[in-house]
Design a protein around this motif. Structure first.
Motif, short mmCIF file in Angstrom:
data_model
loop_
_atom_site.label_atom_id
_atom_site.label_comp_id
_atom_site.label_asym_id
_atom_site.label_seq_id
_atom_site.Cartn_x
_atom_site.Cartn_y
_atom_site.Cartn_z
N ARG A 57 53.03 47.11 44.62
CA ARG A 57 54.22 46.30 44.32
C ARG A 57 54.65 45.47 45.53
O ARG A 57 55.10 44.33 45.37
N MET A 58 54.49 46.03 46.72
CA MET A 58 54.82 45.26 47.92
C MET A 58 53.86 44.08 48.10
O MET A 58 54.27 42.99 48.49
N LEU A 59 52.58 44.30 47.81
CA LEU A 59 51.61 43.21 47.93
C LEU A 59 51.90 42.12 46.89
O LEU A 59 51.84 40.93 47.20
N ILE A 60 52.22 42.53 45.67
CA ILE A 60 52.59 41.56 44.64
C ILE A 60 53.80 40.74 45.09
O ILE A 60 53.87 39.53 44.85
N GLY A 61 54.73 41.38 45.78
CA GLY A 61 55.94 40.72 46.26
C GLY A 61 55.77 40.01 47.59
O GLY A 61 56.77 39.59 48.19
N ASN A 62 54.53 39.87 48.09
CA ASN A 62 54.25 39.18 49.35
C ASN A 62 54.95 39.82 50.55
O ASN A 62 55.35 39.14 51.49
N ARG A 63 55.03 41.15 50.55
CA ARG A 63 55.66 41.85 51.66
C ARG A 63 54.62 42.45 52.61
O ARG A 63 54.82 43.49 53.22
N GLY A 106 49.88 42.83 38.48
CA GLY A 106 48.65 43.35 39.06
C GLY A 106 47.49 42.38 38.98
O GLY A 106 46.57 42.43 39.81
N ALA A 107 47.53 41.47 38.01
CA ALA A 107 46.44 40.50 37.85
C ALA A 107 46.39 39.51 39.02
O ALA A 107 45.38 38.82 39.21
N THR A 162 42.54 49.80 42.20
CA THR A 162 42.09 49.10 41.00
C THR A 162 42.81 49.62 39.76
O THR A 162 43.26 48.85 38.90
N TRP A 163 42.94 50.93 39.66
CA TRP A 163 43.62 51.54 38.51
C TRP A 163 45.08 51.08 38.44
O TRP A 163 45.58 50.71 37.38
N ILE A 164 45.74 51.08 39.60
CA ILE A 164 47.16 50.71 39.62
C ILE A 164 47.36 49.24 39.25
O ILE A 164 48.29 48.90 38.49
N THR A 165 46.50 48.36 39.75
CA THR A 165 46.67 46.93 39.44
C THR A 165 46.54 46.65 37.94
O THR A 165 47.08 45.66 37.44
N LYS A 166 45.85 47.52 37.24
CA LYS A 166 45.71 47.35 35.79
C LYS A 166 46.91 47.87 35.02
O LYS A 166 47.01 47.65 33.80
#
Length: 258
Positions: free
Chosen positions: A175-181, A202-203, A193-197
């Motif tokens: 979630r931090m990576l998705i939020g550019n943190r 996550g995409a 990989t499992w979490i991004t799905k």
């Protein structure tokens, strides 16, 4: 007192005397797990523990003659509980720090690759694509996102002076990576990989092909636990599980090939 009554009392006493010994034979095996790290382990609905390492240890405990007691905790508490002996064990990478207070199983429960994950639109994407080693990663100046208490990160990332920011649980790192943190996650391939799905956004996350490390996840039993005396029995149970089809079935349940 009649002979019949005396016989009944003696028989009942014998049964009661046998109960503690029977209970002792089924001493619960308490295993602490990170509570937000699917598919390895997570707290699901109604507080029930789910995950690959939970399912594997349920089988191992049964084979070794133990009742199974999985305990969901934040990763730092997982380690402190095992170090103090308050919990019998955990299922994590056998880092030098953990081996000071815990005994590892003779063979790992699971093995996997550590890879890098970045946002597809990251300005660091092109530089990170060229990374082939942890020293290369250090040279990029990228900020790594990691779960607090991750021994592999401490030993391999922080030790190289790579800037690291921490999240609450492995789901939190994504979630931090998705939020550019932060710029990059360096963690178990199958886990991220499992979490991004399964998380929104996550995409937007891409796995880079370079394999940064290959790590084993062991059963680690506290040196202060009475269960430590049973390590040969637990080792045999792990070996038997990995030698039969049940192991592959459990991994396949989570979309992972044995």
């Amino acid at each position: 007192m009649t002979i019949e009554r005396r016989s009944f009392i003696l028989g009942a006493t014998a049964i009661l005397a046998a109960l503690p010994r029977a209970a002792a034979a089924r001493h619960p095996l308490s295993i602490a797990y990170p509570d937000k790290s699917p598919p390895n382990s997570w707290r699901a609905d109604r507080g029930i523990m789910r995950g690959i390492l939970v399912d594997l240890m349920a089988e191992v405990a049964a084979k070794a003659g133990y009742d199974f007691d999985p305990r969901p905790l934040p990763l730092p508490r997982v380690q402190s509980e095992v170090e103090s002996g308050a919990t019998d064990g955990m299922c994590l990478v056998a880092t030098p720090a953990r081996l000071k207070y815990a005994l590892p199983s003779a063979e790992p429960l699971t093995t996997g690759h550590v890879t890098m994950f970045v946002r597809r639109d990251s300005p660091m994407h092109a530089r990170l694509e060229q990374v082939r080693s942890l020293d290369d990663l250090a040279a990029t100046g990228a900020t790594v996102i990691a779960i607090q208490g991750n021994g592999w990160i401490k030993h391999n990332i922080e030790s190289r002076g790579i800037r690291t920011v921490f999240a609450n649980g492995t789901i939190g790192t994504v979630r931090m990576l998705i939020g550019n943190r932060g710029d990059v996650i360096v963690d178990m391939s199958h886990q991220i990989t499992w979490i991004t799905k399964h998380v929104e956004g996550g995409a937007e996350i891409e796995e880079l092909p370079a394999i940064m490390d290959r790590v084993d996840w062991h059963l680690l039993i506290s040196k202060k636990s009475p269960v430590a005396a049973d390590m040969p029995k637990l080792d045999a149970a792990i070996h038997d599980l990995k030698a039969n089809g049940k192991f592959a079935t459990i991994l396949g349940k989570y979309g992972i090939k044995a």
